[in-house]
Scaffold this active site. Structure first.
Site, PDB file in Angstrom:
ATOM      1  N   ASP A 192       0.829  -1.201   0.000  1.00  0.00           N
ATOM      2  CA  ASP A 192       0.000   0.000   0.000  1.00  0.00           C
ATOM      3  C   ASP A 192       0.867   1.256   0.000  1.00  0.00           C
ATOM      4  O   ASP A 192       1.931   1.290   0.632  1.00  0.00           O
ATOM      5  CB  ASP A 192      -0.908  -0.026   1.228  1.00  0.00           C
ATOM      6  CG  ASP A 192      -1.915   1.099   1.231  1.00  0.00           C
ATOM      7  OD1 ASP A 192      -2.661   1.230   0.240  1.00  0.00           O
ATOM      8  OD2 ASP A 192      -1.969   1.850   2.225  1.00  0.00           O
ATOM      9  N   GLU A 222       1.688  -0.100  -4.757  1.00  0.00           N
ATOM     10  CA  GLU A 222       0.678   0.861  -5.191  1.00  0.00           C
ATOM     11  C   GLU A 222       1.382   2.175  -5.528  1.00  0.00           C
ATOM     12  O   GLU A 222       2.167   2.684  -4.727  1.00  0.00           O
ATOM     13  CB  GLU A 222      -0.354   1.110  -4.097  1.00  0.00           C
ATOM     14  CG  GLU A 222      -1.408   2.124  -4.513  1.00  0.00           C
ATOM     15  CD  GLU A 222      -2.232   2.653  -3.353  1.00  0.00           C
ATOM     16  OE1 GLU A 222      -3.347   3.140  -3.601  1.00  0.00           O
ATOM     17  OE2 GLU A 222      -1.742   2.607  -2.197  1.00  0.00           O
TER      18      GLU A 222
END
Length: 619
Positions: free
Chosen positions: A335, A372
């Site tokens: 993330d 990400e």
């Protein structure tokens, strides 16, 4: 820049037609090839390399390979971890330079050179992978007994509530506490559906213990959330996937944790606690660094050696332990990888991402490590950090802007910057610039997507235009990299009021777009069996007002993709292909519709093409 027409036929990329070894070992000799038009006014071609920081030239040998192309080749011994090179073309009309950025009359920057990664570890299983992203709470409820209940916890005055499947939430219910009971047993119960669709790898949004439905506020990195079935449910899912020859990756949040994580609670209670150095307190205990100002997401401070040990360096670090049995995840999605280890004057992101890669590859060399990243990720894609990123910048956004218009925002800015649909040249230019800036081995590992839990659904973006949706799917499944679908897109799901792109999966077949589902099945099956789409090169063939065409070519297969966005049909006319090495008499078949065309006089004579895409395979 205007260049002579013959330069448009020059091509090289990192694929097997042009480089004899994709992942060479140190000291190995590779063969490099360059394709030009057979009648180009070229006197000689020179390979330019840069060993140990000093320029070197080598003449290339002309060879013949068919009536439409002239090939040039040479051998290169690779003796550095990263070898970069370009070509100098000595022609009748001057000296021209050719790098991954294309031809130029000036000397290009080394940053645009072609690159070969040497002694590089890659997950070979990615070649045939087609991913499917699942937001666990919204996919399938396999065990209602573990649904969240209001009495279980308090979220600063708010309590969780589980709604009947697909029922819109009440307007005053706090969005992170809207639950529908989706869990890992539910995913396991639907694996036959996914196998029938053709996907063979899952990307699961976070599953670790947390208070919210999205689980990015992790409260325990060491256990699967009980509402998803706990650790045993993940181990069971792993076994069920293995029985079907399928893989999965987990989503980890190393940039921040949740407010209720024991680490942060100890840091709040005691500024001298070991965990206090995991965070940045401007004034203890109430003023602390967070992810983009969200109080529930305190940012982790990787200046702490103990934090690094717990997250990735130690033998039981989070990144390591979930790759081992019984969970045996096949990799990680990281993330906000663009923000990791970056906080004001502390800029140690490179050290952290390299350390994470080292830990992951030591534990499981074939693990897929994907970050990400919504922006320019090329600095993190040079072989020493991520295997790939969510390719928003290199595929998703330029395709969106071409199909639906430009739209960009930023946290804290009051409105979005919106504009008209991009011209085809702009989309292609952004595609090529991103491909040029990374080694080909990395480009093949990019996680390509049309949408995700963080965006609008593709069908909503396109105004529920079925033809444009299918065009986007065709591009996704044929572009260099690894395709990833977002759950429900294959049946035509759109954004839901109050839930956005995170609506409940529609399992009622009467409400599914079965024709769109079949279209996905056909193209996924083709993708998984196509050497050209898995490992072939990439070359743009045509850039027109409403149309783009590109070629994917491996050593034994050629695929041409033609995408037309216009509401009015592309008029009947030729698509020139001779400059791409396609000979007259070559026969191409539409892999979905079955129609066939034969190359004559260097072109495919196409009929009028309506809105949508053609995927053609040479027979």
């Amino acid at each position: 820049m205007i260049v002579p027409a013959w330069l448009n036929a020059v091509h090289h990329d990192g694929s097997e037609k042009y480089v004899s070894a994709l992942y060479p070992r140190l000291g190995e000799t590779v063969r490099l090839r360059l394709r030009t038009a057979y009648d180009a006014p070229i006197r000689r071609v020179i390979l330019r390399t840069f060993p140990d920081g000093e320029q070197a030239f080598a003449l290339m040998r002309p060879t013949t390979d068919g009536p439409t192309a002239q090939w040039w080749e040479t051998s290169l011994r690779v003796e550095e971890p990263l070898v970069h090179y370009r070509f100098i073309i000595d022609a009748a009309d001057g000296l021209w330079h050719y790098s991954a950025a294309g031809p130029s009359s000036f000397v290009p920057l080394d940053a645009t050179d072609f690159r070969i990664l040497v002694d590089y570890q890659t997950p070979e299983w990615l070649d045939s992978a087609v991913f499917y992203q699942i937001f666990p709470d919204r996919f399938a409820n396999g065990d209602p007994a573990n649904d969240p209940r209001p009495e279980e916890y308090d979220y600063r005055g708010q309590r969780p509530r589980t709604y009947p499947w697909g029922t819109p939430p009440e307007g005053d219910q706090f969005f992170p506490l809207v639950f529908y009971g989706g869990d890992l047993r539910g995913i396991e119960s639907r694996l036959d559906y996914l196998a029938d669709l053709g996907v063979n790898a899952l990307y699961l949004n976070p599953v670790f213990q947390a208070h919210s439905n999205h689980k990015y506020d992790v409260a325990d990195y060491d256990h699967v959330d009980a509402h998803f079935g706990g650790d045993a449910a993940l181990a069971s899912l792993r076994q069920a996937l293995s029985m079907r020859g399928m893989r999965y990756i987990l989503d980890i949040v190393p940039n921040h944790c949740g407010y209720w994580h024991p680490w942060f609670q100890r840091a709040l209670a005691d500024p001298t606690a070991v965990e206090a150095e995991f965070f940045t307190f401007r004034r203890h205990p109430d003023d602390y660094a967070t992810w983009l100002g969200v109080w529930t997401l305190p940012k982790l401070n990787y200046l702490s050696p103990e934090l690094r040990r717990r997250i990735y360096e130690g033998p039981e670090g989070v990144f390591r332990r979930w790759l081992r049995p019984p969970f045996a995840a096949d990799g990680w999605r990281v993330d906000v990888a663009n923000m990791l280890g970056r906080q004001g004057s502390t800029q140690i992101g490179l050290d952290i991402s390299r350390g994470i890669r080292r830990a992951v590859k030591e534990t499981r060399p074939d693990a897929y490590l994907m970050g990400e990243h919504f922006f320019d990720a090329t600095g993190q894609l040079q072989g020493d950090q991520w295997d790939g990123v969510m390719n928003y910048g290199g595929l998703t956004h330029p395709l969106w802007y071409w199909l639906a218009g430009y739209d960009q925002g930023a946290h804290g800015f009051p409105d979005s910057l919106a504009g008209a649909r991009w011209p085809t040249e702009a989309m292609v230019g952004m595609w090529l610039s991103r491909l040029a800036a990374v080694p080909w081995a990395i480009a093949r590992q990019q996680y390509n997507l049309l949408d995700s839990h963080d965006t609008v659904r593709i069908r909503t973006l396109l105004g529920e235009n079925d033809a444009l949706h299918r065009l986007a799917v065709a591009v996704l499944l044929t572009f260099p990299g690894i395709p990833g679908l977002y759950y429900g897109d294959e049946i035509g799901m759109v954004d839901v009021a109050g839930l956005g792109a995170r609506g409940c999966m529609v399992w009622d077949e009467a409400r599914q777009d079965r024709s769109l589902l079949d279209y996905h099945r056909r193209l996924i099956a083709f993708r998984r069996g196509s050497s050209a789409l898995q490992r072939g090169g990439f070359e743009v063939l045509a850039v027109e007002g409403e149309t783009v065409a590109f070629q994917r070519e491996s050593g034994d297969e050629r695929v041409i993709v033609i995408a037309h966005r216009g509401a009015a049909a592309r008029p009947a006319g030729p698509l020139p292909v001779a400059r791409a090495g396609v000979a007259d008499g070559a026969r191409f078949v539409d892999v979905v519709g079955g129609a066939a065309w034969v190359v004559r006089e260097g072109a495919l004579a196409l009929p009028p093409l309506g809105q949508g895409a053609l995927v053609l395979r040479e027979e």
